[in-house]
Design a protein around this motif. Structure first.
Motif, PDB file in Angstrom:
ATOM      1  N   ASP A  78       0.803  -1.231   0.000  1.00 27.23           N
ATOM      2  CA  ASP A  78       0.000   0.000   0.000  1.00 27.23           C
ATOM      3  C   ASP A  78       0.834   1.278   0.000  1.00 27.23           C
ATOM      4  O   ASP A  78       0.469   2.268   0.624  1.00 27.23           O
ATOM      5  N   GLY A  79       1.963   1.278  -0.664  1.00 29.75           N
ATOM      6  CA  GLY A  79       2.773   2.486  -0.780  1.00 29.75           C
ATOM      7  C   GLY A  79       3.571   2.851   0.454  1.00 29.75           C
ATOM      8  O   GLY A  79       4.173   3.928   0.510  1.00 29.75           O
ATOM      9  N   THR A  82       7.311   3.147  -0.426  1.00 29.53           N
ATOM     10  CA  THR A  82       7.564   4.329  -1.244  1.00 29.53           C
ATOM     11  C   THR A  82       7.599   5.589  -0.386  1.00 29.53           C
ATOM     12  O   THR A  82       8.484   6.436  -0.549  1.00 29.53           O
ATOM     13  N   THR A 107       4.741   1.160  -8.150  1.00 35.01           N
ATOM     14  CA  THR A 107       4.662  -0.212  -7.641  1.00 35.01           C
ATOM     15  C   THR A 107       5.914  -1.025  -7.959  1.00 35.01           C
ATOM     16  O   THR A 107       5.895  -2.244  -7.868  1.00 35.01           O
ATOM     17  N   SER A 108       6.985  -0.370  -8.312  1.00 33.97           N
ATOM     18  CA  SER A 108       8.222  -1.048  -8.696  1.00 33.97           C
ATOM     19  C   SER A 108       9.319  -0.794  -7.671  1.00 33.97           C
ATOM     20  O   SER A 108       9.279   0.190  -6.934  1.00 33.97           O
TER      21      SER A 108
END
Length: 131
Positions: A78-79, A82, A107-108
């Motif tokens: 869910d990020g 990131t 999403t990488s």
């Protein structure tokens, strides 16, 4: 839902200098993974989620050119990873977190962030181990 694959163009049909609408995001002679954009610098990052501690430093030859490795303890769900990378990158580069925005790779593990300000030398030092 499965991801749809787009076939690569036949190399014989590509004209010299034609990128099919895509342009190189990164590259250059001085910073390798840095390029000036309207909002600062683009920084290629390789994420290592679920690490024991947060660490910024090291080099990874990724799809966006030489990338800075950022290890974070947050899971890749869910990020969360990131956002943790964004915070860690801002802290390591000495800028505010709001000055670091994700451009490519939501999403990488291979991401490109835009960083406001002149951070090219600091990124190169962290990536190449001279920090």
């Amino acid at each position: 839902m499965a991801k749809r694959r787009v076939p690569s163009p036949d190399p014989a049909t590509i004209r010299s200098g034609d990128t099919g609408g895509w342009t190189a995001q990164l590259g250059g002679s001085r910073g390798d993974d840095l390029r000036r954009s309207g909002d600062g610098r683009s920084v290629a990052v390789r994420v290592r989620p679920g690490a024991g501690r947060t660490r910024v430093g090291g080099r990874y030859e990724g799809p966006h050119g030489p990338a800075l490795i950022v290890a974070v303890g947050a899971p890749a769900v869910d990020g969360k990873a990131t956002e943790a990378v964004r915070q860690a990158l801002a802290g390591a580069l000495g800028v505010r977190a709001r000055d670091v925005t994700l451009k490519v790779g939501a999403t990488s593990r291979d991401k490109v962030f835009a960083v406001a300000g002149d951070v090219g030398e600091r990124v190169a030092a962290l990536r190449d181990g001279s920090a």
